[in-house]
Design an enzyme around this catalytic site. Sequence first.
Site, PDB file in Angstrom:
ATOM      1  N   ASN A 198     -11.362   7.178   0.553  1.00  0.00           N
ATOM      2  CA  ASN A 198     -10.109   7.016  -0.414  1.00  0.00           C
ATOM      3  C   ASN A 198      -8.915   6.915   1.325  1.00  0.00           C
ATOM      4  O   ASN A 198      -9.442   8.600   1.647  1.00  0.00           O
ATOM      5  CB  ASN A 198      -9.511   7.691  -1.117  1.00  0.00           C
ATOM      6  CG  ASN A 198      -8.738   7.418  -1.842  1.00  0.00           C
ATOM      7  OD1 ASN A 198      -7.542   7.168  -0.899  1.00  0.00           O
ATOM      8  ND2 ASN A 198      -8.566   7.867  -2.684  1.00  0.00           N
ATOM      9  N   LYS A 236      -6.197   9.157   0.218  1.00  0.00           N
ATOM     10  CA  LYS A 236      -6.958  11.088   0.979  1.00  0.00           C
ATOM     11  C   LYS A 236      -6.551  10.695   2.364  1.00  0.00           C
ATOM     12  O   LYS A 236      -6.066  11.818   2.587  1.00  0.00           O
ATOM     13  CB  LYS A 236      -7.804  11.093   0.140  1.00  0.00           C
ATOM     14  CG  LYS A 236      -8.047  11.693  -1.604  1.00  0.00           C
ATOM     15  CD  LYS A 236      -9.134  11.301  -1.217  1.00  0.00           C
ATOM     16  CE  LYS A 236      -9.044  11.897  -3.295  1.00  0.00           C
ATOM     17  NZ  LYS A 236     -11.096  11.933  -3.027  1.00  0.00           N
ATOM     18  N   ASP A 296     -12.033  16.403  -4.659  1.00  0.00           N
ATOM     19  CA  ASP A 296     -12.474  15.733  -6.296  1.00  0.00           C
ATOM     20  C   ASP A 296     -10.907  15.573  -7.082  1.00  0.00           C
ATOM     21  O   ASP A 296     -10.664  17.213  -6.615  1.00  0.00           O
ATOM     22  CB  ASP A 296     -13.416  15.861  -7.454  1.00  0.00           C
ATOM     23  CG  ASP A 296     -13.182  15.052  -7.815  1.00  0.00           C
ATOM     24  OD1 ASP A 296     -14.185  13.756  -7.467  1.00  0.00           O
ATOM     25  OD2 ASP A 296     -13.701  15.280  -9.176  1.00  0.00           O
ATOM     26  N   GLY A 327      -2.066   6.188  -4.936  1.00  0.00           N
ATOM     27  CA  GLY A 327      -2.534   5.707  -6.398  1.00  0.00           C
ATOM     28  C   GLY A 327      -1.518   6.343  -7.408  1.00  0.00           C
ATOM     29  O   GLY A 327      -0.831   5.349  -7.831  1.00  0.00           O
ATOM     30  N   TYR A 328      -1.355   6.935  -8.431  1.00  0.00           N
ATOM     31  CA  TYR A 328      -1.007   7.217  -8.798  1.00  0.00           C
ATOM     32  C   TYR A 328       0.179   8.037  -9.118  1.00  0.00           C
ATOM     33  O   TYR A 328       1.451   8.184  -9.913  1.00  0.00           O
ATOM     34  CB  TYR A 328      -1.240   8.287 -10.360  1.00  0.00           C
ATOM     35  CG  TYR A 328      -2.552   8.278 -11.096  1.00  0.00           C
ATOM     36  CD1 TYR A 328      -2.587   6.811 -12.689  1.00  0.00           C
ATOM     37  CD2 TYR A 328      -3.577   8.105 -10.745  1.00  0.00           C
ATOM     38  CE1 TYR A 328      -3.873   6.420 -12.779  1.00  0.00           C
ATOM     39  CE2 TYR A 328      -5.341   7.812 -11.121  1.00  0.00           C
ATOM     40  CZ  TYR A 328      -4.691   7.165 -12.412  1.00  0.00           C
ATOM     41  OH  TYR A 328      -5.882   6.438 -12.422  1.00  0.00           O
ATOM     42  N   ASP A 329       0.404   8.264  -7.459  1.00  0.00           N
ATOM     43  CA  ASP A 329       1.951   8.768  -7.132  1.00  0.00           C
ATOM     44  C   ASP A 329       3.727   8.088  -7.342  1.00  0.00           C
ATOM     45  O   ASP A 329       4.306   9.497  -8.140  1.00  0.00           O
ATOM     46  CB  ASP A 329       2.428   8.246  -5.492  1.00  0.00           C
ATOM     47  CG  ASP A 329       1.705   9.329  -5.049  1.00  0.00           C
ATOM     48  OD1 ASP A 329       1.354  10.431  -5.002  1.00  0.00           O
ATOM     49  OD2 ASP A 329       0.871   9.764  -3.566  1.00  0.00           O
ATOM     50  N   LYS A 353       4.792  15.586   0.432  1.00  0.00           N
ATOM     51  CA  LYS A 353       4.058  15.777  -0.357  1.00  0.00           C
ATOM     52  C   LYS A 353       2.854  17.034   0.082  1.00  0.00           C
ATOM     53  O   LYS A 353       2.813  17.217  -0.455  1.00  0.00           O
ATOM     54  CB  LYS A 353       3.495  14.857  -0.228  1.00  0.00           C
ATOM     55  CG  LYS A 353       2.298  14.348  -1.265  1.00  0.00           C
ATOM     56  CD  LYS A 353       1.954  12.918  -1.234  1.00  0.00           C
ATOM     57  CE  LYS A 353       0.917  13.032  -3.107  1.00  0.00           C
ATOM     58  NZ  LYS A 353      -0.786  11.836  -2.635  1.00  0.00           N
ATOM     59  N   HIS A 359      -1.037  19.563  -4.284  1.00  0.00           N
ATOM     60  CA  HIS A 359      -2.342  19.493  -5.069  1.00  0.00           C
ATOM     61  C   HIS A 359      -3.249  19.787  -3.787  1.00  0.00           C
ATOM     62  O   HIS A 359      -4.320  20.740  -3.137  1.00  0.00           O
ATOM     63  CB  HIS A 359      -3.170  19.029  -6.445  1.00  0.00           C
ATOM     64  CG  HIS A 359      -2.985  17.564  -5.831  1.00  0.00           C
ATOM     65  ND1 HIS A 359      -2.333  16.782  -5.133  1.00  0.00           N
ATOM     66  CD2 HIS A 359      -4.123  16.215  -5.564  1.00  0.00           C
ATOM     67  CE1 HIS A 359      -2.144  15.596  -4.674  1.00  0.00           C
ATOM     68  NE2 HIS A 359      -3.324  15.274  -5.643  1.00  0.00           N
ATOM     69  N   ARG A 360      -3.817  18.458  -3.521  1.00  0.00           N
ATOM     70  CA  ARG A 360      -4.149  18.596  -1.858  1.00  0.00           C
ATOM     71  C   ARG A 360      -3.703  19.242  -0.582  1.00  0.00           C
ATOM     72  O   ARG A 360      -4.311  19.654  -0.123  1.00  0.00           O
ATOM     73  CB  ARG A 360      -4.598  16.986  -1.156  1.00  0.00           C
ATOM     74  CG  ARG A 360      -5.036  16.725  -0.165  1.00  0.00           C
ATOM     75  CD  ARG A 360      -5.552  15.215  -0.035  1.00  0.00           C
ATOM     76  NE  ARG A 360      -5.842  14.243  -1.184  1.00  0.00           N
ATOM     77  CZ  ARG A 360      -5.658  14.103  -2.119  1.00  0.00           C
ATOM     78  NH1 ARG A 360      -4.361  13.429  -2.298  1.00  0.00           N
ATOM     79  NH2 ARG A 360      -6.014  13.285  -3.234  1.00  0.00           N
TER      80      ARG A 360
END
Length: 198
Positions: free
Chosen positions: A9, A12, A69, A153-155, A175, A180-181
């Site tokens: 990805n 990511k 993940d 993605g869902y951002d 961000k 999370h990442r």
Amino acid sequence: NRIIFATGNEGKMREIREILKDLGMEVCSMKEAGICLDIEENGTTFGENAEIKAMSVWKKSGGIVLADDSGLVVDCLGGEPGIYSARYMGEETSYEIKNQTILNRAALFEGEDRSARFVCNIAAILPDGRVLHTEAAMEGLVADKPAGGEGFGYDPILYIPEFHMTAAELTMDQKNRISHRGKALEAMKDKLKEQLGE
Ligand code: ITT
């Protein structure tokens, strides 16, 4: 000393490179390491799937392998799409459509809980086969409508109250500081330094 990151990805990977740049190790993607694998993510948690990805690559490469993940967890949808975030509505469906579908489904629950979050589990396999994990979340709300062109993605549909913006309206630096990442990888950096004795 290098780290192979077991992801295909690119969204990511951009964030990961930035977050890990001060670790003093070369970070390369699976593709850059010349590893081409179709990995079946049949785990039941973010942690299991992260470990499956990292371990599949490590068996080919050895060394240090990390995997991420992650996914969007929407409370009023019973935690969906969750670990199925990449596969939700099929991998071919555009995020424009996936995002609008989630907004439409969440709208049926109007007035109820709009809470949602991104979750990220990072798995690391060390040269001797030891496995490490870290996990973190970025809390938010399902946005009223998609907004922003950054990220991936869902951002566009995760509204972050403290910034009054969606995750796709944040710069990558903003961000990474709260995501999370970002948080899971910062914690993994500390564990790696500790475990690798630096
Ligand atoms: P790899 O397995 O190759 O790493 P993937 O995209 O299939 O790539 P996952 O199975 O972990 O990865 O699915 C994560 C999905 O969750 C991702 O495709 C996005 O749809 C979503 N996601 C995760 N982190 C996100 C973020 O920071 N912003 C927006 N969407 C995110």
